[in-house]
Design a protein around this motif. Structure first.
Motif, PDB file in Angstrom:
ATOM      1  N   PHE A  96       5.268  -2.049  -6.237  1.00  0.00           N
ATOM      2  CA  PHE A  96       5.019  -1.285  -7.341  1.00  0.00           C
ATOM      3  C   PHE A  96       6.292  -0.828  -8.272  1.00  0.00           C
ATOM      4  O   PHE A  96       6.246  -0.883  -9.374  1.00  0.00           O
ATOM      5  CB  PHE A  96       4.226  -0.016  -6.784  1.00  0.00           C
ATOM      6  CG  PHE A  96       2.626  -0.295  -6.671  1.00  0.00           C
ATOM      7  CD1 PHE A  96       1.849  -0.960  -7.272  1.00  0.00           C
ATOM      8  CD2 PHE A  96       2.173   0.303  -5.346  1.00  0.00           C
ATOM      9  CE1 PHE A  96       0.491  -1.170  -7.148  1.00  0.00           C
ATOM     10  CE2 PHE A  96       0.861   0.135  -4.901  1.00  0.00           C
ATOM     11  CZ  PHE A  96       0.104  -0.684  -5.893  1.00  0.00           C
ATOM     12  N   GLN A 104      -1.312   1.095  -9.939  1.00  0.00           N
ATOM     13  CA  GLN A 104       0.145   1.034 -10.756  1.00  0.00           C
ATOM     14  C   GLN A 104       0.318   2.329 -11.571  1.00  0.00           C
ATOM     15  O   GLN A 104       1.418   2.945 -11.343  1.00  0.00           O
ATOM     16  CB  GLN A 104       0.292  -0.288 -11.427  1.00  0.00           C
ATOM     17  CG  GLN A 104       1.651  -0.177 -12.098  1.00  0.00           C
ATOM     18  CD  GLN A 104       2.737  -0.508 -11.001  1.00  0.00           C
ATOM     19  OE1 GLN A 104       2.858  -1.753 -10.297  1.00  0.00           O
ATOM     20  NE2 GLN A 104       3.907   0.252 -11.098  1.00  0.00           N
ATOM     21  N   TYR A 119      -4.671  -3.362  -7.417  1.00  0.00           N
ATOM     22  CA  TYR A 119      -3.227  -3.021  -7.733  1.00  0.00           C
ATOM     23  C   TYR A 119      -3.104  -2.398  -9.193  1.00  0.00           C
ATOM     24  O   TYR A 119      -2.318  -1.759  -9.499  1.00  0.00           O
ATOM     25  CB  TYR A 119      -2.231  -3.938  -7.306  1.00  0.00           C
ATOM     26  CG  TYR A 119      -2.026  -4.198  -6.053  1.00  0.00           C
ATOM     27  CD1 TYR A 119      -2.212  -3.338  -4.808  1.00  0.00           C
ATOM     28  CD2 TYR A 119      -2.078  -5.689  -5.411  1.00  0.00           C
ATOM     29  CE1 TYR A 119      -2.100  -3.485  -3.683  1.00  0.00           C
ATOM     30  CE2 TYR A 119      -1.921  -5.996  -4.098  1.00  0.00           C
ATOM     31  CZ  TYR A 119      -2.004  -4.802  -3.273  1.00  0.00           C
ATOM     32  OH  TYR A 119      -1.858  -5.013  -1.839  1.00  0.00           O
ATOM     33  N   GLU A 145       3.885  -2.464  -0.256  1.00  0.00           N
ATOM     34  CA  GLU A 145       3.181  -2.277  -1.656  1.00  0.00           C
ATOM     35  C   GLU A 145       3.941  -1.476  -2.495  1.00  0.00           C
ATOM     36  O   GLU A 145       4.153  -1.726  -3.891  1.00  0.00           O
ATOM     37  CB  GLU A 145       1.535  -1.709  -1.751  1.00  0.00           C
ATOM     38  CG  GLU A 145       0.719  -2.772  -0.835  1.00  0.00           C
ATOM     39  CD  GLU A 145      -0.689  -2.291  -0.615  1.00  0.00           C
ATOM     40  OE1 GLU A 145      -1.608  -2.989  -0.580  1.00  0.00           O
ATOM     41  OE2 GLU A 145      -0.825  -0.864  -0.619  1.00  0.00           O
ATOM     42  N   VAL A 162       0.734  -7.954  -7.334  1.00  0.00           N
ATOM     43  CA  VAL A 162       0.936  -6.398  -7.972  1.00  0.00           C
ATOM     44  C   VAL A 162       1.721  -6.897  -9.233  1.00  0.00           C
ATOM     45  O   VAL A 162       1.370  -6.261 -10.374  1.00  0.00           O
ATOM     46  CB  VAL A 162       2.007  -5.769  -7.172  1.00  0.00           C
ATOM     47  CG1 VAL A 162       2.786  -4.762  -8.135  1.00  0.00           C
ATOM     48  CG2 VAL A 162       1.489  -4.854  -5.953  1.00  0.00           C
TER      49      VAL A 162
END
Length: 499
Positions: free
Chosen positions: A378, A477, A473, A374, A417
């Motif tokens: 990001f 972020q 997400y 992840e 994402v």
């Protein structure tokens, strides 16, 4: 009937030759491994003579497998690793037996001196790119300062695939894709920038003509035909860098499409009619005349490689690690990973560090693995947002390639994402397919390279964002971005510890 295309790829790890048919199908590929020489920390070199030997051997292997291909090859197109400065003297011989590669960082002092003297806003419109040790302009500065005897003998500076083209045809050139990332080409004119050469203190006389990748450079020399088994007179294209060639060979040929190429690093590339002039964005000319603004994470797949080594001493496979990560929920229960294991290539914080943030007693190994996947997503999404703001263009679809595209979990994480669907080309050898598409158009089999790519590139099923993951997400972020910016104040202090 001339219905085949011969692609040559001068990679860092291997030199390869491949045959592609008129439908874009890869028939066969042969390779010869290449080693990087590391005389000291931060240096990385290879031998052009070894590249050439690898090309000859790979071509002969391909022709052994397809003996009738000699008469069926319509054109030859080469691509290769970018930014490697091959020095040739007036007799066409190597002025230095080795070449500084794209990942050679010995010119970092030259970059620092340049950045101290010139603000980014002062030169960006003349270079198309911010400063970095990867660019050949800084490599030539280092040679001028440290190996002046080699540079004094130099009559032409070529990139790796240009050296192979010279051996094939006897013609000297650099193509637009390579020149655009040299720090010496004016993005407006497409010619060498006297303004940048003056800033760098370099002589334009050693730079060959800039030509378009899709042009026919020349014909295969009779002596080379005898050496390789190919047909003398076979057309040879100017070709391009492996990275822009892979954009073409993955079907990323128009605005709205973006490439996510995750290998060791992660390169996010969009398509635009003009370069995006921003201190955090680099620009490469594409093989078909427009531009590929791109941002780069030094740590992409290398994050998973680090976790495999650090947590498991390399005893688990990457598939095992993905399976472990899948056991954790989206968001890893508030655990963040900043994927700056190797710092950053651009900007004021090249000494950035990686970190886990939010670690708590309820986190297990699965959470750590998922947070790594992840975190890369990001960081890439932050770059995508920078490009969308600079271009005013909302991205529609991501074409994923490289080793990172083999993980179904990572693809779904990235789609969620990014908030954009992903597709993966069925043929992973995108640079080879790009060479074939360029060659097919050059000999008139298609009206344009884009049309050839549309016919040659096929995709698997589309990967859509998971709505529940995407909602998580979207909340995470902004927190990731703040952790990234707030950590920058500590990097110099960490370096000062000397540990």
């Amino acid at each position: 009937m001339k219905d085949l295309y011969l692609a040559i790829d001068v990679g860092t790890g291997s030199v390869r030759a491949a045959l592609v048919d008129g439908a874009g199908q890869l028939l066969t590929i042969a390779s010869r491994e290449q080693e990087q020489m590391v005389p000291q920390y931060g240096w990385s070199e290879q031998s052009p003579l070894a590249w050439w030997q690898g090309v000859v051997e790979s071509i002969r292997t391909v022709l052994t497998r397809y003996p009738d291909a000699r008469e069926r090859i319509a054109a030859i197109c080469a691509c290769g690793q970018m930014h490697g400065t091959v020095l040739l003297d007036e007799d066409g011989q190597l002025a230095s037996p080795t070449v500084m590669l794209w990942n050679d960082k010995r010119s970092a002092p030259q970059v620092r001196a340049f950045e101290q003297r010139y603000a980014t806003s002062d030169y960006l419109a003349h270079s198309g790119n911010p400063a970095t040790p990867a660019w050949p302009g800084f490599k030539l500065q280092w040679l001028r300062d440290n190996q002046p005897q080699a540079l004094a003998k130099t009559a032409a500076v070529l990139m790796p695939k240009d050296y192979i083209n010279f051996r094939l045809t006897g013609e000297l050139s650099q193509d637009r894709t390579e020149a655009s990332c040299s720090f010496m080409m004016d993005p407006s004119s497409g010619q060498w920038s006297q303004s940048m050469l003056d800033r760098l203190g370099l002589n334009a006389a050693m730079l060959p003509p800039i030509r378009d990748a899709h042009e026919i450079l020349g014909e295969l020399l009779p002596a080379v035909a005898q050496q390789t088994g190919l047909r003398a007179g076979t057309p040879v294209l100017v070709g391009g860098g492996d990275y822009p060639m892979a954009l073409l060979g993955s079907g990323v040929t128009r605005p709205g499409l973006v490439s996510d190429s995750t290998g060791t690093s992660c390169i996010i590339t969009a398509i635009a009619p003009q370069p995006l002039l921003d201190a955090e964005i680099s620009n490469v000319a594409t093989c078909v005349g427009d531009w590929g603004p791109f941002v780069l994470l030094e740590t992409g797949g290398d994050g998973m490689r680090w976790a495999r080594r650090a947590f498991h001493d390399n005893t688990l496979s990457y598939a095992d690690i993905s399976q472990c990560a899948a056991e954790a929920p989206a968001g890893s229960q508030g655990l963040f990973f900043l994927p700056y294991l190797a710092g950053e290539r651009l900007g004021a914080h090249r000494n950035a560090r990686a970190q886990f943030f939010g670690l708590a007693a309820n986190h297990r190994l699965a959470h750590l693995h998922r947070a790594v996947l992840e975190g890369v997503a990001f960081a890439a999404a932050r770059h995508i947002n920078i490009m969308e703001q600079a271009s005013g263009q909302r991205l529609e679809r991501v074409v994923a390639s490289g080793g990172g595209a083999k993980s179904a979990l990572w693809l779904k994480i990235k789609a969620s994402v990014y908030g954009i669907p992903l597709v993966v080309p069925q043929e992973p050898e995108c640079s080879v397919v790009g060479c074939a598409a360029l060659a097919a158009a050059a000999v008139g089999h298609f009206a344009s390279p884009q049309q050839a790519a549309e016919q040659f590139v096929r995709y698997g099923d589309e990967v859509y964002p998971d709505p529940a993951w995407q909602a998580i997400y979207q909340r995470m972020q902004p927190v990731f971005n703040r952790i990234y910016f707030n950590s920058q104040a500590l990097y110099d202090e960490l370096d000062s510890l000397g540990l």
